[in-house]
Motif scaffolding. Sequence first.
Motif, PDB file in Angstrom:
ATOM      1  N   GLY A   1      34.711  45.922  52.938  1.00 37.46           N
ATOM      2  CA  GLY A   1      34.670  44.605  52.298  1.00 37.46           C
ATOM      3  C   GLY A   1      34.309  44.735  50.841  1.00 37.46           C
ATOM      4  O   GLY A   1      34.260  45.840  50.284  1.00 37.46           O
ATOM      5  N   ASP A   2      34.062  43.603  50.218  1.00 32.23           N
ATOM      6  CA  ASP A   2      33.696  43.574  48.801  1.00 32.23           C
ATOM      7  C   ASP A   2      32.298  44.123  48.595  1.00 32.23           C
ATOM      8  O   ASP A   2      31.400  43.914  49.413  1.00 32.23           O
ATOM      9  CB  ASP A   2      33.744  42.144  48.260  1.00 32.23           C
ATOM     10  N   PHE A   3      32.120  44.802  47.473  1.00 33.00           N
ATOM     11  CA  PHE A   3      30.788  45.239  47.045  1.00 33.00           C
ATOM     12  C   PHE A   3      30.196  44.126  46.188  1.00 33.00           C
ATOM     13  O   PHE A   3      30.110  44.231  44.962  1.00 33.00           O
ATOM     14  CB  PHE A   3      30.874  46.536  46.235  1.00 33.00           C
ATOM     15  N   ASP A   4      29.865  43.029  46.825  1.00 27.02           N
ATOM     16  CA  ASP A   4      29.079  41.964  46.195  1.00 27.02           C
ATOM     17  C   ASP A   4      28.112  41.482  47.275  1.00 27.02           C
ATOM     18  O   ASP A   4      28.181  41.926  48.423  1.00 27.02           O
ATOM     19  CB  ASP A   4      29.961  40.851  45.609  1.00 27.02           C
ATOM     20  N   TRP A   5      27.193  40.590  46.905  1.00 26.41           N
ATOM     21  CA  TRP A   5      26.165  40.213  47.880  1.00 26.41           C
ATOM     22  C   TRP A   5      26.768  39.467  49.074  1.00 26.41           C
ATOM     23  O   TRP A   5      26.347  39.670  50.213  1.00 26.41           O
ATOM     24  CB  TRP A   5      25.050  39.415  47.222  1.00 26.41           C
TER      25      TRP A   5
ATOM     26  N   THR B   1      34.261  44.764  35.951  1.00 22.17           N
ATOM     27  CA  THR B   1      33.520  43.987  34.943  1.00 22.17           C
ATOM     28  C   THR B   1      32.902  42.715  35.499  1.00 22.17           C
ATOM     29  O   THR B   1      32.216  42.007  34.767  1.00 22.17           O
ATOM     30  CB  THR B   1      34.460  43.596  33.780  1.00 22.17           C
ATOM     31  N   LEU B   2      33.137  42.407  36.770  1.00 21.64           N
ATOM     32  CA  LEU B   2      32.602  41.173  37.332  1.00 21.64           C
ATOM     33  C   LEU B   2      31.097  41.301  37.546  1.00 21.64           C
ATOM     34  O   LEU B   2      30.634  42.262  38.163  1.00 21.64           O
ATOM     35  CB  LEU B   2      33.261  40.877  38.683  1.00 21.64           C
TER      36      LEU B   2
ATOM     37  N   VAL C   1      32.269  44.935  42.857  1.00 15.20           N
ATOM     38  CA  VAL C   1      33.522  45.686  43.004  1.00 15.20           C
ATOM     39  C   VAL C   1      34.230  45.115  44.227  1.00 15.20           C
ATOM     40  O   VAL C   1      33.780  45.317  45.356  1.00 15.20           O
ATOM     41  CB  VAL C   1      33.265  47.200  43.179  1.00 15.20           C
ATOM     42  N   HIS C   2      35.314  44.402  43.981  1.00 13.47           N
ATOM     43  CA  HIS C   2      36.048  43.789  45.089  1.00 13.47           C
ATOM     44  C   HIS C   2      37.041  44.775  45.691  1.00 13.47           C
ATOM     45  O   HIS C   2      37.447  45.745  45.059  1.00 13.47           O
ATOM     46  CB  HIS C   2      36.746  42.519  44.619  1.00 13.47           C
TER      47      HIS C   2
END
Length: 181
Positions: free
Chosen positions: A102-106, A139-140, A166-167
């Motif tokens: 999945g996405d590497f965001d919270w 860059t997000l 990192v999506h």
Amino acid sequence: RIDLVSATCLTLGLRGRAGPVAARLDLAADAGDPVHLTAWDLRRCTLQVPEVVLVCENPRVLEAVAERGGGRTPVVCTSGQPALVVLDVLDALQGAELRYHGDFDWAGVAIANRLVAAARLTPWRMSAADYERGLAGATLPLVGAPVEPVWDAELGAAMRHHRVAVHEEAVLPDLLDAIRR
């Protein structure tokens, strides 16, 4: 559940045991076409359990796997936060090795934590090293409250340190290469 037909689970390469739903799944898998499964479908078909299933968060990942390899690689997409029918599909596939990316965001970490607990899947290419490789060109900003990954404390530390999301789409070439191995 309100009904059995409105919520869907996007899949690729899954096959059924017998009946019209199984025939539809087999045709789609042979053609390399994605299929949306409903709870209605699951009532009418027992899924064959492949050895390995890739579970992804973003439909673009499933689409890219279909473009690259047709229906040879079974994929289930959560389309973000998984609906109940997604959990039902994953439950029907118990016995397979369920590999999640999945996405590497919270929010992505929270989804992965939920799926690790609910569906006993294994995070795949979701380590601190994988995250740091994905930072090139990312860059997000990483926003929201931090969520600790239950499978890798170093990943949480790396994400807090770099504060960059990192999506899945950003690491798609790497994922596709890893699937081919």
